[in-house]
Design an enzyme around this catalytic site. Structure first.
Site, mmCIF file in Angstrom:
data_model
loop_
_atom_site.group_PDB
_atom_site.id
_atom_site.type_symbol
_atom_site.label_atom_id
_atom_site.label_comp_id
_atom_site.label_asym_id
_atom_site.label_seq_id
_atom_site.Cartn_x
_atom_site.Cartn_y
_atom_site.Cartn_z
ATOM 1 N N GLY A 1 -1.800 -10.485 9.489
ATOM 2 C CA GLY A 1 -1.837 -11.911 9.826
ATOM 3 C C GLY A 1 -2.948 -12.297 10.786
ATOM 4 C CG ASN B 1 -9.904 -10.800 12.692
ATOM 5 O OD1 ASN B 1 -9.211 -10.317 11.829
ATOM 6 N ND2 ASN B 1 -9.739 -12.044 13.136
ATOM 7 N NE ARG C 1 -4.114 -2.140 1.544
ATOM 8 C CZ ARG C 1 -4.263 -3.278 2.233
ATOM 9 N NH1 ARG C 1 -3.579 -3.472 3.338
ATOM 10 N NH2 ARG C 1 -5.100 -4.201 1.831
ATOM 11 N NE ARG D 1 -13.448 -5.917 7.296
ATOM 12 C CZ ARG D 1 -12.280 -6.556 7.312
ATOM 13 N NH1 ARG D 1 -11.158 -5.898 7.119
ATOM 14 N NH2 ARG D 1 -12.218 -7.865 7.493
ATOM 15 C CG ASP E 1 -12.623 -10.701 9.202
ATOM 16 O OD1 ASP E 1 -11.748 -10.430 10.040
ATOM 17 O OD2 ASP E 1 -12.424 -10.669 7.972
HETATM 18 CA CA CA Z 1 -9.597 -9.857 9.545
#
Ligand code: CA
Length: 587
Positions: free
Chosen positions: A191, A270, A131, A344, A320
């Site tokens: 990760g 998450n 990014r 999100r 998530d």
């Molecule tokens: Ca995630």
């Protein structure tokens, strides 16, 4: 008067910077007002992505033409989610598979290219993207998919230092643009789908020495100058047993810096695993299974990595809904210093800048199912029947009840950054209208293996559009206008004092919309889907715009029915640069 002095000072600093060709803390601090350069990801460390330039404007944008294009080359295409930097006649741009290019910004000629040698067995969850880079002093910095941070000489591309951030074999990687503050290069990690522990790391920009670390999950110890500093949170306050050791909360989107309060703001993804029933028993609202500080924004002292405040968007997260989305500092219509972030989970939050305290939250997508709203303390009002069921209680013994949840796990908004206009006072938020079938399954942690305990299928919520760029008033949450796009939006937004909102689509077009109405004023087909982040700058009195084109990212990999719907889109990998020719810089 003060503005004049600031402008003169900025000009002096700029000319001094040109003479030395060394990027200073002042260059970084003033990036949002210095229109001849773009030296930070976000066009300023507050991430407003707003340019005060108005050479290019609503009246002449139809005269914007390509100046040059540059191919990232080779067989390595996939998602190009990067943002170019421009300084001292050179563009620095990262590409997929951990590549970095220096390009003559006048001609588009390549000056040098660096290809990281990636080992077998890297575990990027969501495409081989990068990014963006950071520049400071004589160096350019970027992260690699095997979780390393590399400093290169800006002039030659030679490696100055190369440090391991974390163990890629355990699922760690790194894809965000680094953030430089006061001589420290500050990075996160990726990760969260592998049970890693989200951490913010600060490195000495000169020699790459690790200065401090700050884990995002309670119970883990921070470090300062090689020694343990303080524990994050209180051990087992909101996490059961040893779950905090593999608790996720990846800091994968990097952070912002609020100079007014001297605070770094990083988001945490998450909690791991996705299956929320494995992360503690107790009442959903008594706080004992909130799983701090996953799915949160965290204010950090840049000098020592200590936590100043935290705000959790989704306690006991189970869909998530990573809490990583960018936190943008702005001053509201009443002159109050605020933060805004579009999560999100589908809600647009406004926080105060002093302590991250909750101010307000409003939906920015249409069909949120997991919560009926946000209460006066900033806590979601859960719709518990829309939480994916507990597999432990399932009749077949291994799969909990499936629910339809909206937004999907790819979010009302994912990583793609929004923009804030100082001209209109509006945020321009790239969002997606989609949901998912989701269910829980049993799972145990295994190093380097996916640690989800969930299955899912993403579905569009509407036939005619998924993507939705919205102009949102941060005083009220009101949507002033909406621009709908058939494919999901996955690239960044930029806005200018010229009254323009720039963003790209997976269908390949770079668009300029009217910031007041959302009307399309200009568009250009770049030949592959755009998931990059546009920038603008001024050179020799002319205004330039650039975006990187190259379809990919998480949607084709994880998008379920949506991925099938957009599987006709072609890959690519090109930097596009546009300019307004001087003779056409009129109505
Ligand atoms: Ca995630």
């Amino acid at each position: 008067m003060n503005r004049c002095i600031a402008a003169v000072t900025a000009a002096l600093v700029a000319s001094a910077g040109m003479a030395q060709a060394q990027v200073t803390e002042q260059d970084l601090a003033n990036d949002q007002t210095m229109t001849t350069q773009v030296v930070t990801n976000g066009m300023g460390r507050h991430l407003q992505r707003y340019s005060p330039l108005d050479i290019l404007n609503r009246d002449n944008v139809q005269n914007l033409f390509p100046a040059w294009a540059f191919s990232l080359g080779g067989e390595k295409q996939r998602g190009q989610e990067t943002q170019p930097l421009v300084y001292d006649g050179v563009m620095y741009v990262t590409g997929s598979y951990s590549r970095l290019y220096a390009i003559d910004v006048k001609t588009g000629d390549e000056l040098w290219q660096y290809d990281a040698r990636l080992p077998e067995g890297i575990l990027p969850c969501c495409d081989v993207i990068n990014r963006g880079a950071a520049i400071y002093g004589d160096n350019v910095y970027f992260g690699t998919l095997d979780a390393r941070l590399v400093a290169l000489d800006r002039k030659t591309g030679d490696v100055v230092w190369n440090k391991k951030i974390a163990d890629y074999k355990a699922g760690y990687s790194y894809t965000a643009a680094p953030l430089v503050v006061d001589g420290k290069v500050i990075v996160g990690n990726s990760g969260g789908e592998f049970g890693i522990v989200g951490t913010v790391y600060a490195y000495d920009a000169e020699n790459g020495d690790l200065v401090w670390t700050r884990p995002t999950i309670e119970g883990n110890m921070g470090t300062l100058n090689g020694e343990e500093s303080t524990m994050t949170g209180t051990l087992n306050a909101t996490w059961p047993g040893d779950m905090w050791k593999t608790g996720g909360g990846a800091t994968w989107l990097g952070g912002s810096y609020d100079a007014d309060t001297d605070t770094l703001v990083f988001g945490a993804g998450n909690p791991a695993p996705w299956n929320s029933w494995l992360r503690g028993a107790g009442d959903v609202n008594d706080g004992t299974r909130d799983n701090l500080y996953a799915a949160s924004r965290i204010g950090i002292d840049p000098s020592n990595g200590e936590i100043k405040w935290h705000f959790q968007t989704t306690p006991r997260e189970g869909w998530d809904y990573d809490g990583v989305n960018e936190v943008v500092a702005f001053t509201d219509a009443d002159g109050n210093r605020k933060f805004a972030t579009a999560d999100r989970n589908g809600f647009f939050y406004v926080l105060n800048r002093e302590d991250g305290g909750f101010v307000g939250a409003w939906p920015f997508v249409k069909d949120i199912s997991w919560a009926s709203g946000i209460d006066e303390n900033g806590r979601p009002i859960f719709v518990e029947e829309n939480r994916p069921g507990n597999p432990a209680g399932a009749a077949d013994g291994d799969k909990g009840d499936t629910v339809f949840a909206s937004p999907s796990f790819l979010g009302g908004k994912n990583w793609m950054p929004m923009a804030y206009s100082q001209k209109t006072g509006l945020f321009y938020v790239p969002s997606n209208e989609w949901g998912m079938d989701i269910w829980n399954e049993p799972v145990t942690y295994k190093k380097g293996a996916a640690y989800l305990g969930s299955g899912f299928t993403i579905k569009p919520n509407y036939e005619d559009h998924i993507g939705s760029l919205k102009a949102i008033d941060p005083m009220t949450g009101e949507w002033k206008w909406e621009y709908r796009n058939e494919a999901p939006l996955w690239g960044g937004v930029m806005t200018t004092a010229g009254g323009l909102v720039f963003f790209g689509t997976p269908e390949g077009e770079l668009l300029a919309l009217d910031d007041e109405t959302g009307e399309v004023l200009w568009k250009f087909q770049t030949g592959s889907g755009i998931v990059g982040q546009p920038i603008t700058w001024e050179m020799d009195g002319e205004q330039y715009v650039s975006v990187v084109s190259g379809w990919g990212g998480a949607v084709p990999l994880w998008g379920g029915e949506v991925a099938k719907k957009v599987n006709y889109l072609n890959q690519g990998g090109s930097v596009w640069v546009f300019k307004l020719p001087r003779q056409l810089a009129r109505n």
